[in-house]
Design a protein around this motif. Structure first.
Motif, PDB file in Angstrom:
ATOM      1  N   VAL A 114       0.832  -1.205   0.000  1.00 56.10           N
ATOM      2  CA  VAL A 114       0.000   0.000   0.000  1.00 56.10           C
ATOM      3  C   VAL A 114       0.868   1.257   0.000  1.00 56.10           C
ATOM      4  CG1 VAL A 114      -1.565   1.357   1.440  1.00 56.10           C
ATOM      5  CG2 VAL A 114      -2.034  -1.057   1.042  1.00 56.10           C
ATOM      6  N   THR A 115       1.931   1.251   0.798  1.00 52.86           N
ATOM      7  CA  THR A 115       2.824   2.406   0.847  1.00 52.86           C
ATOM      8  C   THR A 115       3.508   2.616  -0.499  1.00 52.86           C
ATOM      9  OG1 THR A 115       3.227   1.865   3.171  1.00 52.86           O
ATOM     10  CG2 THR A 115       4.660   3.503   2.172  1.00 52.86           C
ATOM     11  N   ALA A 116       3.875   1.527  -1.165  1.00 51.45           N
ATOM     12  CA  ALA A 116       4.478   1.645  -2.501  1.00 51.45           C
ATOM     13  C   ALA A 116       3.475   2.243  -3.487  1.00 51.45           C
ATOM     14  CB  ALA A 116       4.942   0.275  -2.980  1.00 51.45           C
ATOM     15  N   TYR A 117       2.215   1.821  -3.383  1.00 47.96           N
ATOM     16  CA  TYR A 117       1.179   2.374  -4.256  1.00 47.96           C
ATOM     17  C   TYR A 117       0.981   3.865  -3.986  1.00 47.96           C
ATOM     18  CZ  TYR A 117      -3.438   3.157  -6.314  1.00 47.96           C
ATOM     19  OH  TYR A 117      -4.489   3.660  -7.046  1.00 47.96           O
ATOM     20  N   ASP A 118       1.051   4.242  -2.709  1.00 39.68           N
ATOM     21  CA  ASP A 118       0.938   5.651  -2.342  1.00 39.68           C
ATOM     22  C   ASP A 118       2.048   6.473  -2.984  1.00 39.68           C
ATOM     23  OD1 ASP A 118       0.028   7.956  -0.495  1.00 39.68           O
ATOM     24  OD2 ASP A 118       2.127   7.673   0.103  1.00 39.68           O
ATOM     25  N   ARG A 119       3.289   5.955  -2.955  1.00 39.94           N
ATOM     26  CA  ARG A 119       4.415   6.660  -3.582  1.00 39.94           C
ATOM     27  C   ARG A 119       4.249   6.679  -5.096  1.00 39.94           C
ATOM     28  NH1 ARG A 119       5.569  10.238  -1.859  1.00 39.94           N
ATOM     29  NH2 ARG A 119       3.532   9.956  -0.920  1.00 39.94           N
ATOM     30  N   ASN A 120       3.669   5.620  -5.647  1.00 40.77           N
ATOM     31  CA  ASN A 120       3.419   5.553  -7.079  1.00 40.77           C
ATOM     32  C   ASN A 120       2.463   6.662  -7.501  1.00 40.77           C
ATOM     33  OD1 ASN A 120       3.025   4.763  -9.735  1.00 40.77           O
ATOM     34  ND2 ASN A 120       1.863   2.941  -9.240  1.00 40.77           N
ATOM     35  N   LEU A 121       1.376   6.826  -6.757  1.00 42.63           N
ATOM     36  CA  LEU A 121       0.431   7.897  -7.065  1.00 42.63           C
ATOM     37  C   LEU A 121       1.063   9.271  -6.891  1.00 42.63           C
ATOM     38  CD1 LEU A 121      -2.930   6.716  -5.424  1.00 42.63           C
ATOM     39  CD2 LEU A 121      -2.360   6.809  -7.851  1.00 42.63           C
ATOM     40  N   GLY A 122       1.840   9.439  -5.804  1.00 41.87           N
ATOM     41  CA  GLY A 122       2.429  10.740  -5.524  1.00 41.87           C
ATOM     42  C   GLY A 122       3.415  11.199  -6.585  1.00 41.87           C
ATOM     43  N   ILE A 123       4.141  10.259  -7.182  1.00 41.10           N
ATOM     44  CA  ILE A 123       5.162  10.616  -8.164  1.00 41.10           C
ATOM     45  C   ILE A 123       4.631  10.562  -9.594  1.00 41.10           C
ATOM     46  CG2 ILE A 123       7.379   9.868  -9.167  1.00 41.10           C
ATOM     47  CD1 ILE A 123       8.187   8.978  -6.361  1.00 41.10           C
ATOM     48  N   CYS A 124       3.825   9.546  -9.884  1.00 43.34           N
ATOM     49  CA  CYS A 124       3.365   9.354 -11.257  1.00 43.34           C
ATOM     50  C   CYS A 124       2.074  10.115 -11.574  1.00 43.34           C
ATOM     51  CB  CYS A 124       3.157   7.856 -11.531  1.00 43.34           C
ATOM     52  SG  CYS A 124       4.629   6.856 -11.250  1.00 43.34           S
ATOM     53  N   ASN A 125       1.269  10.420 -10.551  1.00 39.56           N
ATOM     54  CA  ASN A 125       0.030  11.179 -10.757  1.00 39.56           C
ATOM     55  C   ASN A 125      -0.093  12.287  -9.715  1.00 39.56           C
ATOM     56  OD1 ASN A 125      -1.549   9.476 -12.896  1.00 39.56           O
ATOM     57  ND2 ASN A 125      -0.855   7.971 -11.371  1.00 39.56           N
ATOM     58  N   PRO A 126       0.865  13.218  -9.698  1.00 38.77           N
ATOM     59  CA  PRO A 126       0.865  14.234  -8.637  1.00 38.77           C
ATOM     60  C   PRO A 126      -0.361  15.140  -8.654  1.00 38.77           C
ATOM     61  CG  PRO A 126       2.432  14.798 -10.371  1.00 38.77           C
ATOM     62  CD  PRO A 126       1.966  13.403 -10.651  1.00 38.77           C
ATOM     63  N   LEU A 127      -0.930  15.396  -9.835  1.00 41.55           N
ATOM     64  CA  LEU A 127      -2.077  16.295  -9.921  1.00 41.55           C
ATOM     65  C   LEU A 127      -3.353  15.647  -9.384  1.00 41.55           C
ATOM     66  CD1 LEU A 127      -1.464  17.902 -13.447  1.00 41.55           C
ATOM     67  CD2 LEU A 127      -0.844  18.785 -11.188  1.00 41.55           C
ATOM     68  N   ARG A 128      -3.428  14.325  -9.447  1.00 39.46           N
ATOM     69  CA  ARG A 128      -4.617  13.615  -8.988  1.00 39.46           C
ATOM     70  C   ARG A 128      -4.418  13.015  -7.599  1.00 39.46           C
ATOM     71  NH1 ARG A 128      -6.156   9.159 -13.088  1.00 39.46           N
ATOM     72  NH2 ARG A 128      -7.995   9.109 -11.737  1.00 39.46           N
ATOM     73  N   TYR A 129      -3.214  13.157  -7.064  1.00 39.55           N
ATOM     74  CA  TYR A 129      -2.884  12.489  -5.803  1.00 39.55           C
ATOM     75  C   TYR A 129      -3.793  12.950  -4.661  1.00 39.55           C
ATOM     76  CZ  TYR A 129      -0.262  10.978  -1.705  1.00 39.55           C
ATOM     77  OH  TYR A 129       0.093  10.409  -0.511  1.00 39.55           O
ATOM     78  N   SER A 130      -3.989  14.248  -4.539  1.00 40.47           N
ATOM     79  CA  SER A 130      -4.788  14.772  -3.425  1.00 40.47           C
ATOM     80  C   SER A 130      -6.241  14.330  -3.502  1.00 40.47           C
ATOM     81  CB  SER A 130      -4.717  16.307  -3.399  1.00 40.47           C
ATOM     82  OG  SER A 130      -5.199  16.850  -4.618  1.00 40.47           O
TER      83      SER A 130
END
Length: 316
Positions: A114-130
């Motif tokens: 889950v933490t890896a997925y969180d980092r994946n979203l934060g880096i690869c989809n920064p605009l949609r992360y929030s």
């Protein structure tokens, strides 16, 4: 014909790490020191994440969950080797330890993915992360990780309660692991071992593959970045988590992803020390040393406590 009494075994005896007295005393001091340091480090991380408003974000919430998990994970196994004299445990206590040991281990596998997925979203989809990783979503994912982890070993634990133990009583380990328990049973454990081996392997390998696929996506995204600053920031964000993943999965894959007949108890005990005793201490150290926000909040937390203690001392 020899008749075997299958009701005589009510407790097991841990063999642990046999050897000279000075060796056992050395291991006792090492285990106790690492255990206390692990409890202290993980407790400080939990308090820092909870008390510091700047850390109320998904990445640090997952970190707090991991630290809370490490406390229970190491507490499920380490206190028994610290006991002096003959280390015994009841059959029901052994099965309970088996369940909590594997449920916390399964939860850690899920939380790391889950933490890896969180980092994946934060880096690869920064605009949609929030939008995708809001705090309520993060809390639901964390709760789901705990529930899933504690459900995973439930079936094998129930099956183990139906095993008969008629001797010997000695467990060639320092905790109630699956293979030593099966070796002590006088019941036919072939199907149960196959089920346990399959469930553990599927859980470990699936969570490992999900974790590495997230990092693979991160690597591809980072390679496409033109800014060196973006490269540095992305790899710095993931370095601590990837280090933890490498240490943890390296040891548990070596220990559990194998045919049951190939299990070596001596090697298994040594490897178990790493994921039962060492990693719960190493993980918080890696996270705090590699995370600037955590280090800043940690220093602030300690400074506040120092001022509080100083005020109490001066008032007295």
């Amino acid at each position: 014909m020899e008749v075997t009494d299958q009701t005589t075994v009510t407790e097991f005896i841990f063999l642990g790490f046999p050897g000279m007295l000075y060796l056992r005393l050395t291991l006792f001091v090492v285990f106790l020191t690492v255990y206390l340091l692990s409890l202290t480090a993980n407790t400080l991380i939990i308090f820092t994440v909870v008390m510091e408003p700047t850390l109320q974000m998904p990445m640090h919430i997952f970190l707090g969950n991991l630290s809370f998990l490490e406390i229970w994970y190491t507490t499920a196994t380490v206190p028994k080797p610290l006991a002096t004299g003959s280390v015994t445990i009841s059959v029901s206590g052994c099965i309970a330890q088996y369940y909590f040991f594997f449920s916390t281990g399964a939860t850690e596998c899920i939380l790391l993915a889950v933490t890896a997925y969180d980092r994946n979203l934060g880096i690869c989809n920064p605009l949609r992360y929030s939008v995708l990783m809001r705090i309520p979503v993060c809390l639901h994912i964390s709760a789901g990780s705990w529930i899933g982890g504690f459900i995973a070993p439930l079936l094998s634990t129930i099956l183990i309660t139906h095993l008969n133990f008629c001797g010997p009583q000695k467990i060639n380990h320092f905790c109630c692991d699956s293979d030593p328990i099966f070796k002590l049973s006088c019941s036919d454990t072939f199907l149960m071992e196959a089920l346990s081996y399959t469930c553990i392997s599927v859980l470990i390998l699936s969570s490992f593959l999900l974790t590495m696929s997230s990092y693979g996506h991160i690597v591809v995204t980072v390679i496409r970045m033109s800014s060196q600053e973006a490269w540095r920031k992305a790899f710095s964000t993931c370095a601590s988590h990837l280090t933890v993943v490498t240490i943890y999965y390296g040891t548990i894959i070596f220990a559990y992803v194998h045919p049951p007949a190939k299990y070596n108890f001596t090697i298994g005990k040594v490897v178990s020390v790493f994921y039962c005793v060492v990693t719960p201490l190493v993980n918080p150290l890696i996270y705090t040393l590699r995370n600037k926000d955590m280090k800043k909040a940690f220093r602030k937390f300690l400074a506040q406590k120092r001022l509080l203690m100083q005020g109490i001392w001066e008032s007295n």
